[in-house]
Motif scaffolding. Structure first.
Motif, mmCIF file in Angstrom:
data_model
loop_
_atom_site.group_PDB
_atom_site.id
_atom_site.type_symbol
_atom_site.label_atom_id
_atom_site.label_comp_id
_atom_site.label_asym_id
_atom_site.label_seq_id
_atom_site.Cartn_x
_atom_site.Cartn_y
_atom_site.Cartn_z
ATOM 1 N N ASP A 1 -7.594 12.659 2.346
ATOM 2 C CA ASP A 1 -7.409 11.310 2.897
ATOM 3 C C ASP A 1 -8.497 10.956 3.910
ATOM 4 O O ASP A 1 -9.034 11.827 4.591
ATOM 5 C CB ASP A 1 -6.046 11.183 3.578
ATOM 6 C CG ASP A 1 -4.901 11.152 2.573
ATOM 7 O OD1 ASP A 1 -5.187 11.131 1.354
ATOM 8 O OD2 ASP A 1 -3.736 11.157 3.016
ATOM 9 N N VAL B 1 -9.850 -2.459 -2.000
ATOM 10 C CA VAL B 1 -9.399 -1.104 -1.679
ATOM 11 C C VAL B 1 -9.148 -0.390 -3.005
ATOM 12 O O VAL B 1 -8.505 -0.954 -3.900
ATOM 13 C CB VAL B 1 -8.097 -1.134 -0.840
ATOM 14 C CG1 VAL B 1 -7.604 0.278 -0.550
ATOM 15 C CG2 VAL B 1 -8.304 -1.924 0.449
ATOM 16 N N SER C 1 -2.921 6.486 1.758
ATOM 17 C CA SER C 1 -4.261 6.343 2.320
ATOM 18 C C SER C 1 -5.315 6.494 1.227
ATOM 19 O O SER C 1 -5.071 7.109 0.185
ATOM 20 C CB SER C 1 -4.484 7.416 3.387
ATOM 21 O OG SER C 1 -3.679 7.157 4.515
ATOM 22 N N THR C 2 -6.514 5.945 1.491
ATOM 23 C CA THR C 2 -7.633 6.102 0.556
ATOM 24 C C THR C 2 -8.103 7.550 0.572
ATOM 25 O O THR C 2 -8.288 8.147 1.631
ATOM 26 C CB THR C 2 -8.818 5.202 0.959
ATOM 27 O OG1 THR C 2 -8.363 3.864 1.146
ATOM 28 C CG2 THR C 2 -9.908 5.223 -0.114
ATOM 29 N N HIS D 1 -1.060 4.043 7.002
ATOM 30 C CA HIS D 1 -1.967 4.330 5.886
ATOM 31 C C HIS D 1 -3.372 3.959 6.327
ATOM 32 O O HIS D 1 -3.580 2.894 6.918
ATOM 33 C CB HIS D 1 -1.592 3.509 4.647
ATOM 34 C CG HIS D 1 -0.223 3.805 4.108
ATOM 35 N ND1 HIS D 1 0.187 5.081 3.761
ATOM 36 C CD2 HIS D 1 0.839 3.007 3.856
ATOM 37 C CE1 HIS D 1 1.423 5.037 3.311
ATOM 38 N NE2 HIS D 1 1.851 3.788 3.368
ATOM 39 N N TRP D 2 -4.346 4.836 5.998
ATOM 40 C CA TRP D 2 -5.744 4.633 6.414
ATOM 41 C C TRP D 2 -6.600 4.335 5.191
ATOM 42 O O TRP D 2 -6.602 5.124 4.231
ATOM 43 C CB TRP D 2 -6.238 5.865 7.179
ATOM 44 C CG TRP D 2 -5.490 5.959 8.465
ATOM 45 C CD1 TRP D 2 -4.328 6.646 8.695
ATOM 46 C CD2 TRP D 2 -5.778 5.251 9.667
ATOM 47 N NE1 TRP D 2 -3.898 6.412 9.978
ATOM 48 C CE2 TRP D 2 -4.763 5.564 10.596
ATOM 49 C CE3 TRP D 2 -6.797 4.381 10.061
ATOM 50 C CZ2 TRP D 2 -4.746 5.035 11.886
ATOM 51 C CZ3 TRP D 2 -6.780 3.864 11.343
ATOM 52 C CH2 TRP D 2 -5.765 4.186 12.241
ATOM 53 N N LEU D 3 -7.281 3.202 5.239
ATOM 54 C CA LEU D 3 -7.933 2.674 4.042
ATOM 55 C C LEU D 3 -9.424 2.451 4.248
ATOM 56 O O LEU D 3 -9.865 2.080 5.342
ATOM 57 C CB LEU D 3 -7.297 1.322 3.662
ATOM 58 C CG LEU D 3 -5.776 1.329 3.526
ATOM 59 C CD1 LEU D 3 -5.260 -0.086 3.345
ATOM 60 C CD2 LEU D 3 -5.337 2.215 2.366
ATOM 61 N N ILE E 1 0.848 -1.195 0.000
ATOM 62 C CA ILE E 1 0.000 0.000 0.000
ATOM 63 C C ILE E 1 0.886 1.249 0.000
ATOM 64 O O ILE E 1 1.783 1.378 0.834
ATOM 65 C CB ILE E 1 -0.913 0.005 1.248
ATOM 66 C CG1 ILE E 1 -1.964 -1.107 1.141
ATOM 67 C CG2 ILE E 1 -1.566 1.363 1.452
ATOM 68 C CD1 ILE E 1 -3.029 -0.876 0.094
ATOM 69 N N THR F 1 -8.268 3.645 -4.991
ATOM 70 C CA THR F 1 -7.540 4.888 -4.723
ATOM 71 C C THR F 1 -8.452 5.933 -4.095
ATOM 72 O O THR F 1 -8.064 6.633 -3.150
ATOM 73 C CB THR F 1 -6.975 5.451 -6.050
ATOM 74 O OG1 THR F 1 -6.169 4.449 -6.656
ATOM 75 C CG2 THR F 1 -6.127 6.695 -5.805
#
Ligand SMILES: [Zn+2]
Length: 283
Positions: free
Chosen positions: A228, A35, A6-7, A94-96, A3, A37
């Protein structure tokens, strides 16, 4: 799992659809996780799970759930929901947004079409906007009960909501907030004697304040410092008394006039330690 970031999320501005490359897929408990983008889907937050996940489809396949995922920078392990060992927004992670489906929707690198179910989203947005307004109205009505200076909300009232809230649940067309009226609140300067007898009058005044704010059709917007998922967003509402600001990760209507009417009931638990506020939107 590899990854790179983050999303990015588009629901804070009210988006309901989008198309975006798939950046990761996973299997979890028989379900497929995907997941992308950038997504319009609001996931349940693992730190403050107030607003439920959006429903909808990806490439026509129903999304059964939508949860927060986190991967530490440089690591491969993806944690989902309550498994996440750090608080929302920890900068080392990273936040998804992880969309869960019953069948695969595509492979990494392919573009996915994302569509949020609009009626449920609108009902949750109405419930969330009403929830914030009701909290501000309750703060205003309870203001003269405080016996010590307390931190104020955006309208200048002592922030009872922030001082006492123990859980907040956004429902389609409403919300359920629970407040703890324990020793720590009394120490902060909020005495609870006589509250039970005054509750009907308090609920009535809260309702009157809400009626005024709905009639004013005050604009509502979400300020985001970045795209994000874990960006610290703020709900802002330009009420006649001034602009209210509340940290918020959810979705909202664009103005208070869209609520039409809001009904509020207040209930005290038998031991007097818990106050429940139920908010119901009509229209
Ligand atoms: Zn909120």
């Amino acid at each position: 799992m590899n990854i790179a970031g983050s999303t990015r999320v588009t629901y804070p501005s009210g988006a309901l659809a989008g198309s975006s490359p798939i950046v990761a897929t996973l299997r979890r408990n028989g379900e497929h996780g995907v997941v992308v983008t950038e997504t319009p889907f609001h996931p349940l937050d693992h730190t403050w799970p107030d607003q439920p996940a959006d429903t909808g489809t990806i490439n026509g396949v129903p999304v059964t759930d939508c949860v927060t995922g986190a991967v530490e920078h440089g690591a491969a392990t993806l944690y989902l929901g309550h498994e996440i060992p750090v608080r929302r927004g920890d900068p080392g992670w990273h936040w998804l947004v992880v969309h869960l489906t019953g069948e695969p929707v595509g492979d990494v690198g392919e573009t996915a079409a994302l569509a949020v179910e609009p009626d449920t989203r609108r009902a949750l947005s109405a419930g969330h906007t009403a929830c914030h307004l009701t909290a501000l109205a309750l703060n205003a009505v309870l203001a003269d009960r405080w016996r010590k200076p307390a931190p104020a909300d955006g309208l200048g009232s002592p922030d009872f909501d922030q001082a006492a809230i123990s859980s907040s649940r956004i429902l389609p067309g409403g919300s359920l907030d629970t407040y703890r009226l324990g020793k720590s609140l009394r120490k902060k300067g909020f005495p609870t004697e006589g509250l039970a007898d005054d509750l009907p009058g308090i609920a009535k005044q809260v309702g009157e304040r809400l009626t005024e704010w709905i009639a004013a059709d005050a604009p509502v917007r979400i300020d985001a410092p970045g795209p994000d998922l874990a960006a610290r967003r703020t709900w802002r509402c330009a009420l006649p008394e001034g602009e209210a600001a509340i940290p918020c990760g959810g979705t909202h209507l664009t103005g208070t006039g869209l609520l039409k009417a809001v009904d509020v009931t207040l209930d005290l638990s038998a031991d007097g330690a818990e106050l429940t506020m139920r908010t119901t939107v009509s229209g």
